[in-house]
Design a protein around this motif. Structure first.
Motif, mmCIF file in Angstrom:
data_model
loop_
_atom_site.group_PDB
_atom_site.id
_atom_site.type_symbol
_atom_site.label_atom_id
_atom_site.label_comp_id
_atom_site.label_asym_id
_atom_site.label_seq_id
_atom_site.Cartn_x
_atom_site.Cartn_y
_atom_site.Cartn_z
ATOM 1 N N GLY A 1 102.852 -8.935 -87.628
ATOM 2 C CA GLY A 1 103.416 -9.292 -88.509
ATOM 3 C C GLY A 1 104.375 -8.757 -89.640
ATOM 4 N N GLY A 2 104.822 -7.391 -89.104
ATOM 5 C CA GLY A 2 105.502 -6.743 -89.748
ATOM 6 C C GLY A 2 107.196 -6.748 -89.201
ATOM 7 N N LEU A 3 108.075 -5.774 -89.629
ATOM 8 C CA LEU A 3 109.325 -5.715 -89.176
ATOM 9 C C LEU A 3 109.777 -5.034 -88.161
ATOM 10 C CD1 LEU A 3 111.068 -5.892 -92.743
ATOM 11 C CD2 LEU A 3 110.419 -7.922 -91.215
ATOM 12 N N GLY A 4 108.810 -3.931 -87.979
ATOM 13 C CA GLY A 4 109.027 -3.093 -86.647
ATOM 14 C C GLY A 4 109.746 -2.028 -86.865
ATOM 15 N N MET A 5 110.199 -1.584 -88.264
ATOM 16 C CA MET A 5 111.254 -0.488 -88.281
ATOM 17 C C MET A 5 110.323 0.956 -88.002
ATOM 18 S SD MET A 5 113.659 -1.727 -91.462
ATOM 19 C CE MET A 5 114.346 -3.301 -91.689
ATOM 20 N N ASN A 6 111.095 1.958 -87.853
ATOM 21 C CA ASN A 6 110.633 3.375 -87.661
ATOM 22 C C ASN A 6 110.174 4.202 -89.081
ATOM 23 O OD1 ASN A 6 112.657 5.076 -88.688
ATOM 24 N ND2 ASN A 6 113.895 4.217 -86.923
ATOM 25 N N HIS A 7 109.512 4.952 -89.091
ATOM 26 C CA HIS A 7 108.430 5.612 -90.249
ATOM 27 C C HIS A 7 109.884 5.916 -90.911
ATOM 28 C CE1 HIS A 7 104.293 5.826 -88.549
ATOM 29 N NE2 HIS A 7 104.796 4.602 -88.480
ATOM 30 N N SER A 8 110.799 6.897 -90.524
ATOM 31 C CA SER A 8 111.638 7.433 -91.330
ATOM 32 C C SER A 8 112.564 6.366 -92.366
ATOM 33 C CB SER A 8 112.578 8.272 -90.629
ATOM 34 O OG SER A 8 113.650 8.780 -91.331
ATOM 35 N N MET A 9 112.855 5.001 -91.458
ATOM 36 C CA MET A 9 113.776 4.331 -92.187
ATOM 37 C C MET A 9 112.966 3.582 -93.203
ATOM 38 S SD MET A 9 116.528 2.943 -92.760
ATOM 39 C CE MET A 9 117.533 3.776 -91.544
ATOM 40 N N GLY A 10 111.581 3.465 -93.046
ATOM 41 C CA GLY A 10 110.540 2.554 -93.982
ATOM 42 C C GLY A 10 110.500 3.543 -95.188
ATOM 43 N N LEU A 11 110.368 4.837 -95.169
ATOM 44 C CA LEU A 11 110.094 5.638 -96.201
ATOM 45 C C LEU A 11 111.458 5.599 -97.150
ATOM 46 C CD1 LEU A 11 108.584 8.696 -94.412
ATOM 47 C CD2 LEU A 11 107.506 7.263 -96.110
ATOM 48 N N ALA A 12 112.682 5.677 -96.493
ATOM 49 C CA ALA A 12 114.140 5.604 -97.040
ATOM 50 C C ALA A 12 114.051 4.090 -97.824
ATOM 51 C CB ALA A 12 115.001 5.959 -95.955
ATOM 52 N N ILE A 13 113.761 3.133 -97.322
ATOM 53 C CA ILE A 13 114.001 1.974 -97.831
ATOM 54 C C ILE A 13 113.353 1.710 -99.076
ATOM 55 C CG2 ILE A 13 113.506 -0.508 -97.439
ATOM 56 C CD1 ILE A 13 114.553 -0.553 -94.624
ATOM 57 N N VAL A 14 111.832 2.231 -98.863
ATOM 58 C CA VAL A 14 110.960 2.000 -100.164
ATOM 59 C C VAL A 14 111.390 2.780 -101.287
ATOM 60 C CG1 VAL A 14 108.586 2.608 -100.970
ATOM 61 C CG2 VAL A 14 108.908 1.476 -98.824
ATOM 62 N N SER A 15 111.941 4.181 -100.840
ATOM 63 C CA SER A 15 112.419 4.976 -102.184
ATOM 64 C C SER A 15 113.735 4.489 -102.456
ATOM 65 C CB SER A 15 112.866 6.307 -101.275
ATOM 66 O OG SER A 15 111.557 6.807 -101.012
ATOM 67 N N ILE A 16 114.668 3.735 -102.005
ATOM 68 C CA ILE A 16 115.887 3.429 -102.395
ATOM 69 C C ILE A 16 115.835 2.076 -103.104
ATOM 70 C CG2 ILE A 16 116.861 1.858 -100.573
ATOM 71 C CD1 ILE A 16 118.865 4.518 -102.847
ATOM 72 N N TYR A 17 114.638 1.355 -102.617
ATOM 73 C CA TYR A 17 114.329 0.315 -103.485
ATOM 74 C C TYR A 17 113.873 0.560 -104.833
ATOM 75 C CZ TYR A 17 110.970 -3.325 -104.880
ATOM 76 O OH TYR A 17 110.454 -4.402 -105.496
ATOM 77 N N SER A 18 112.863 1.553 -104.837
ATOM 78 C CA SER A 18 112.404 2.109 -106.294
ATOM 79 C C SER A 18 113.702 2.631 -107.067
ATOM 80 C CB SER A 18 111.597 3.206 -106.150
ATOM 81 O OG SER A 18 110.135 2.605 -105.364
ATOM 82 N N SER A 19 114.553 3.162 -106.394
ATOM 83 C CA SER A 19 115.874 3.763 -107.201
ATOM 84 C C SER A 19 116.823 2.666 -107.681
ATOM 85 C CB SER A 19 116.734 4.514 -106.301
ATOM 86 O OG SER A 19 117.882 5.064 -106.979
ATOM 87 N N MET A 20 116.979 1.791 -107.093
ATOM 88 C CA MET A 20 117.802 0.468 -107.395
ATOM 89 C C MET A 20 117.133 -0.127 -108.413
ATOM 90 S SD MET A 20 120.616 0.759 -105.917
ATOM 91 C CE MET A 20 120.527 2.767 -106.117
ATOM 92 N N VAL A 21 115.741 -0.415 -108.346
ATOM 93 C CA VAL A 21 115.019 -1.294 -109.410
ATOM 94 C C VAL A 21 115.184 -0.642 -110.699
ATOM 95 C CG1 VAL A 21 112.622 -1.430 -110.222
ATOM 96 C CG2 VAL A 21 113.141 -2.138 -108.298
#
Length: 485
Positions: free
Chosen positions: A48-68
């Protein structure tokens, strides 16, 4: 601005109650979604997930917080110049709600990025203006001010506490999309509270901009917007031509943007004709506080990234324990500590430590919290599973730092803000988080099980040393604050 002086909410102005519950439910939606976001991104498609690697997942969560938090600049401008705080907050809440609804739909990666865009815009409109409205309830020398912000932050953290428990369990029992839908319902409740209660408890001034845009300002604004949009389009075209238009490159570009924005913003406020000599000195005093807050948020925001991954992969979990529940440790400790700090500041009154001192001590605790996370790998090796008590201890330490920095920083920002940049100065407080998360988006990509001991040691040590340096500059910074404690 008209002040509401009724002490009908825990000894504070009545309007604090309205803003308390509005932000409680908005934070429920935000932290509920964030508690499962990394797990959703890295989970296999079959799970049920998106299947991305851990490194990219960490980067997305961090940049999402930044953009918020970066989008708070836009929200502050809309409030100050066009819509006023009340309308900006309400529209922002609507966008957030639809962002969560979008993520609740099973449309994969496109839904993820559309949802992030909506939540980024909505949170940028809502969050800085709610905080600025809290500041407007008090005079500059009201001794209830820091205590009021501490109560406000308690509401934020109560919503953040129950969110991972409920949303995390909904995702585990059903699927991730049901969890995201529950987050949307939380924002809907917050909108109802704000719309129905604010008219009786908040100043009518919140319906109007504090620095309304003038006819002569419209043309330059349009040209600046065109220039900015053109620059973005040209950068995207160049990235495409050089075959660099991928997700990792876009995250890097956004990280650079987030670091540059506060620099430009400080220069703007310091050189503006609307900023008086006294206000300019206060803004200069705010810069080291901003840098200290940035270092703190860099560690604190990794709770939803690095520490969330640590909890998922390296903690020995009983079968009944959900890894997402560790996200509730942050707000749980805030709620435990907040009454203690609120009482402490009130009892100390004029004898309490100065703002830079609180920040410096806070950085010491933040740095130690990461050094603690280096210990299990250093002592026992990196191949086994660790006790959850390491995470609990780390969060217990960093939340002491948050109580010394976050509510105090919110209060200091409203006191040090130039009159013409009130909401926009509050946006600067959130830019410290945006810049920290943008830097995180790059450094978290170096985190692996093999590098974790070095990672925690380096980041923790830098923060600890910065805290010691800040404590040596307390007198100089306090003098520059010109009459503000």
């Amino acid at each position: 601005m008209e002040m509401k002086q009724q002490t009908t909410f825990l000894g504070q102005p009545r309007g604090l109650g309205t803003l308390f519950f509005t932000e409680l439910w908005e934070r429920f939606s935000y932290y509920g979604m964030r508690a499962i976001l990394l797990y959703y991104i890295i989970a296999k498609v079959s799970a049920g997930g998106l299947g991305m690697n851990h490194s990219m997942g960490l980067a997305i969560v961090s940049i999402y917080s930044s953009m918020v938090y970066l989008s708070s600049i836009f929200g502050g401008f809309l409030s100050d110049r066009i819509l006023g705080a009340w309308r900006t907050v309400f529209i922002g809440g609507v966008l957030i709600m639809f962002g969560h609804i979008t993520l609740a739909l099973p449309f994969g990666r496109p839904a993820l990025f559309v949802s992030i865009a909506l939540i980024v815009m909505g949170t940028g409109m809502l969050k800085p203006n709610v905080s600025e409205m809290v500041g407007s309830l008090y005079s500059l020398n009201d001794t209830r001010r820091d205590a009021g912000f501490s109560i406000f932050v308690f509401g934020i953290n109560f919503g953040a506490f129950i969110a991972p428990l409920l949303v995390g369990q909904a995702a585990k029992m059903f699927n991730y999309h049901i969890g995201f839908l529950l987050a949307a319902i939380g924002m809907f409740i917050g909108l109802i509270v704000f719309h129905t209660a604010s008219r009786k408890s908040l100043s009518k001034a919140t319906y109007y901009p504090t620095d309304p845009i003038q006819p002569e300002d419209i043309r330059p604004l349009i040209f600046k917007s065109i220039y900015g949009l053109t620059a973005i389009i040209l950068i995207i075209i160049l990235m495409y031509l050089y075959d660099a238009l991928d997700l990792k490159a876009i995250i890097l570009l956004l990280s650079i943007l987030a670091v540059m924005v506060p620099i430009v913003y400080f220069v703007t406020m310091l050189t503006s004709r609307k900023t008086t000599h006294e206000e300019r000195s206060r803004v200069r005093a705010y810069i080291p506080l901003f840098l200290a807050a940035m270092l703190f948020w860099s560690i604190e925001e990794q709770g939803a990234a690095i520490l969330a991954l640590f909890a998922h992969d390296q903690v020995r979990l009983p079968i009944w324990l959900n890894a997402a529940w560790f996200q509730s440790l942050n707000p749980m400790f805030i709620m435990l500590y907040t009454p203690i700090f609120a009482i402490l500041w009130v009892k100390l009154g004029q004898r309490q430590p100065k703002t830079p001192t609180k920040f410096g001590i806070g950085l010491l605790f933040a740095g130690i919290s990461f050094l603690v996370m280096a210990l299990p790998g250093f002592l026992f090796g990196i191949n086994g599973l660790f006790s959850p008590w390491w995470l609990i201890l780390s969060w217990a330490l960093v939340e002491i730092a948050e109580l010394l920095i976050s509510p105090v920083g919110l209060s200091a920002t409203t006191k040090l803000a130039p009159r013409a940049f009130r909401s926009q100065m509050m946006s600067m407080w959130f830019l410290s988080d945006a810049t920290a998360s943008a830097i995180n988006a790059q450094i978290v990509q170096f985190y692996t099980i093999n590098t974790e001991v070095r990672y925690f040691t380096v980041v923790g040590s830098i923060t600890l040393l910065a805290g010691l340096l800040l404590l040596t500059q307390v007198k100089k910074i306090s003098n520059a604050m010109v009459g503000i404690d």
